[in-house]
Design a protein around this motif. Structure first.
Motif, mmCIF file in Angstrom:
data_model
loop_
_atom_site.group_PDB
_atom_site.id
_atom_site.type_symbol
_atom_site.label_atom_id
_atom_site.label_comp_id
_atom_site.label_asym_id
_atom_site.label_seq_id
_atom_site.Cartn_x
_atom_site.Cartn_y
_atom_site.Cartn_z
ATOM 1 N N PHE A 88 0.860 -1.179 0.000
ATOM 2 C CA PHE A 88 0.000 0.000 0.000
ATOM 3 C C PHE A 88 0.899 1.233 0.000
ATOM 4 N N THR A 89 0.545 2.200 -0.839
ATOM 5 C CA THR A 89 1.307 3.446 -0.956
ATOM 6 C C THR A 89 0.342 4.610 -0.774
ATOM 7 N N VAL A 90 0.765 5.613 -0.015
ATOM 8 C CA VAL A 90 -0.081 6.783 0.212
ATOM 9 C C VAL A 90 0.498 7.987 -0.527
ATOM 10 N N CYS A 91 -0.404 8.815 -1.078
ATOM 11 C CA CYS A 91 -0.013 10.064 -1.735
ATOM 12 C C CYS A 91 -0.890 11.180 -1.181
ATOM 13 N N LEU A 92 -0.274 12.257 -0.687
ATOM 14 C CA LEU A 92 -1.003 13.434 -0.180
ATOM 15 C C LEU A 92 -0.745 14.609 -1.107
ATOM 16 N N ARG A 93 -1.827 15.321 -1.473
ATOM 17 C CA ARG A 93 -1.710 16.488 -2.345
ATOM 18 C C ARG A 93 -2.468 17.667 -1.744
ATOM 19 N N CYS A 94 -1.811 18.836 -1.747
ATOM 20 C CA CYS A 94 -2.434 20.077 -1.291
ATOM 21 C C CYS A 94 -2.243 21.151 -2.358
ATOM 22 N N VAL A 143 -6.177 12.679 -0.620
ATOM 23 C CA VAL A 143 -5.477 11.470 -0.175
ATOM 24 C C VAL A 143 -5.738 10.346 -1.172
ATOM 25 N N SER A 144 -4.662 9.677 -1.599
ATOM 26 C CA SER A 144 -4.765 8.520 -2.491
ATOM 27 C C SER A 144 -4.072 7.331 -1.835
ATOM 28 N N ILE A 145 -4.734 6.172 -1.886
ATOM 29 C CA ILE A 145 -4.138 4.919 -1.428
ATOM 30 C C ILE A 145 -4.007 4.008 -2.649
ATOM 31 N N MET A 146 -2.767 3.637 -2.965
ATOM 32 C CA MET A 146 -2.509 2.738 -4.085
ATOM 33 C C MET A 146 -2.213 1.334 -3.548
ATOM 34 N N PHE A 147 -2.897 0.350 -4.105
ATOM 35 C CA PHE A 147 -2.711 -1.055 -3.739
ATOM 36 C C PHE A 147 -2.100 -1.759 -4.935
ATOM 37 N N SER A 148 -0.850 -2.211 -4.810
ATOM 38 C CA SER A 148 -0.169 -2.906 -5.905
ATOM 39 C C SER A 148 -0.051 -4.383 -5.572
#
Length: 469
Positions: free
Chosen positions: A74-80, A169-174
């Motif tokens: 799982f990878t998290v990406c935060l954008r503002c 917030v994005s959660i990527m599941f690879s």
């Protein structure tokens, strides 16, 4: 005895090409890395370790692979304000592959808790004022003989923001297509995107078709596409390379490219993987939920001897054609709240009983994992099955047992993960109370199978390895 054992072991493993049911030469070393397994009863399991890694696979009946597949993350990406301010793989690992990803999450900011069949991973993102809580749920529900058989798990991501501004917030599941074994490189495996909509609820993700000669399986990673949430995907990427193109794709806008169409089948020696990303906007000092699921569809199974085809229990409800993964994913994401209500109603009276010690509560629930992870197999009877097919000539007087087996199937589990013997009755004596209290029809099914064996005789001489007689 050592000589007799070695001759037996050599014949079993090298001549017959089977696994020894007690293998003294290839014992698995103890590793204290395992957490609560994913999956229901009898449909295989995948274990997510307490450090967040997918590290044990029990997909073929009774066979375990102890492989940590580093791509499965799982990878998290935060954008503002339209800019990516934080992107991190939620793993403490620093692997030699996928070096284009940001690894090495500090373990001091993460916590793991388990109360089977649920587990919690909490991530305090350093310097971001954001806390992620991933709740892992498997459908292990007392007195439920449908959903408890499903080969699925769900990850509910609770996002809590203490920031003074909105954050995307994005959660990527690879996930790699396979289990980390040499079969991943056998060629012919491929991925494709899917959407599944029913009763107004839409689920989107990627199917990973693992096309082995025996017991082929389809994995599905997916997310629930609700209002305010965007689900994107990457159909295929190379998990043995740097992974930089995947990382940059996510960093650019917090989403994946979502290419259409199927991927090309892998060549021999190649490995492929896929990813799904769920994104939402979290208001300042707000809270949002993202839901992702993992399902695997291996409906038709052979044991190692390949003599007889068996259909898993869940095929009664989702079919045996090998195309059930989208429907399984949809059912999982739209029913997990009901599962949790039933799990809490079952566990709460015991957990709140102050007269019971903590070790006892832990044993009651957390040791129950073996009902799914003990090489468990739960299969259907063929529609045209008759009493003689199951019981042999000596069991003709027990034909009244057949309707029960037709309704609830046949159930078996291993004595231990390294003792590959099913339903050893002396050991079942100690474990049977869990089935009697929680799934009594499975206990009855198992008892009927044992009752039938009492009336049958195998007169072939067997040599005791210990004494040679």
């Amino acid at each position: 005895f050592p000589c007799r054992y070695f001759r037996w072991w050599y014949k079993k493993t090298c001549v017959e090409k089977k696994s020894a049911f007690i293998d003294l030469f290839c014992a698995v070393p103890l590793q204290q890395i395992y957490g609560g397994p994913l999956g229901g009863i009898g449909g295989a399991t995948i274990t997510l370790g307490w450090r967040g890694e997918f590290c044990r696979w029990q997909l073929n009946p009774g066979i375990y692979h102890y492989e940590t597949v580093i791509t499965n993350q799982f990878t998290v990406c935060l954008r503002c304000k339209g800019q990516t301010v934080y992107q991190q793989v939620l793993s403490v690992e620093r692997p030699s592959t996928l070096q284009g990803w940001n690894w090495g999450y500090c373990g001091h900011y993460a916590f793991y808790h388990a109360l089977y069949p649920r587990a919690w991973m909490v991530y305090e993102l350093p310097g971001q004022n954001v806390v992620l809580t991933c709740r892992q749920v498997s459908p292990v529900i007392p007195h439920d003989y449908k959903d408890s058989s499903l080969p699925v798990g769900v990850f509910i991501w609770e996002v809590e923001s203490e920031r003074d501004e909105d954050v995307e917030v994005s959660i990527m599941f690879s996930l790699q297509n396979g289990t980390g074994t040499k079969e991943d490189r056998s060629g012919g495996h491929w991925n494709e995107p899917f959407t599944f909509e029913k009763e107004g609820e839409r689920v989107a993700g990627v199917l990973l078709h693992h096309c082995t000669h025996v017991n082929p399986i389809t994995f599905a990673i997916s997310a629930w596409e609700k209002a305010g949430m965007k689900v994107t995907h990457l159909t295929a990427f190379n998990p043995t390379g740097s992974g930089r193109e995947v990382w940059q794709d996510l960093m650019q806008d917090g989403r994946l490219d979502s290419p259409a169409g199927k991927s090309s089948p892998t060549e021999k020696g190649e490995v492929t993987a896929a990813a799904v990303c769920a994104s939402c906007r979290v208001p300042a000092r707000g809270h949002r939920t993202l839901e992702l699921a993992l399902a695997w569809d291996m409906p038709r199974v052979h044991f190692g001897s390949k003599e007889k085809l068996h259909l898993r229990r869940y095929t009664r409800f989702f079919g045996s054609g090998g195309d059930a993964a989208p429907a399984l994913s949809h059912h999982t994401l739209t029913h997990y709240k009901e599962w949790e209500r039933k799990i809490e109603a079952w566990q709460k009276p015991i957990l709140e009983n102050s007269q019971l010690p903590s070790w006892y509560k832990s044993a009651l629930f957390n040791e129950l994992y073996f009902v799914t992870d003990g090489g468990t197999i739960w299969v259907e009877l063929p529609p045209d099955c008759c009493a003689e097919d199951l019981q042999g000539p000596a069991g003709a007087g027990l034909s009244h047992l057949l309707p029960v087996l037709q309704e609830y199937g046949r159930f078996a589990y291993l004595e231990g993960q390294e003792y590959r013997m099913y339903n050893t009755y002396d050991v079942h004596f100690y474990a049977s109370f869990a089935l009697i209290m929680l799934w009594p029809k499975l206990q009855i099914s198992l008892q009927y199978d044992i009752a039938v064996t009492v009336l049958n005789e195998d007169v072939q001489p067997r040599q005791y390895l210990v004494c040679g007689q």
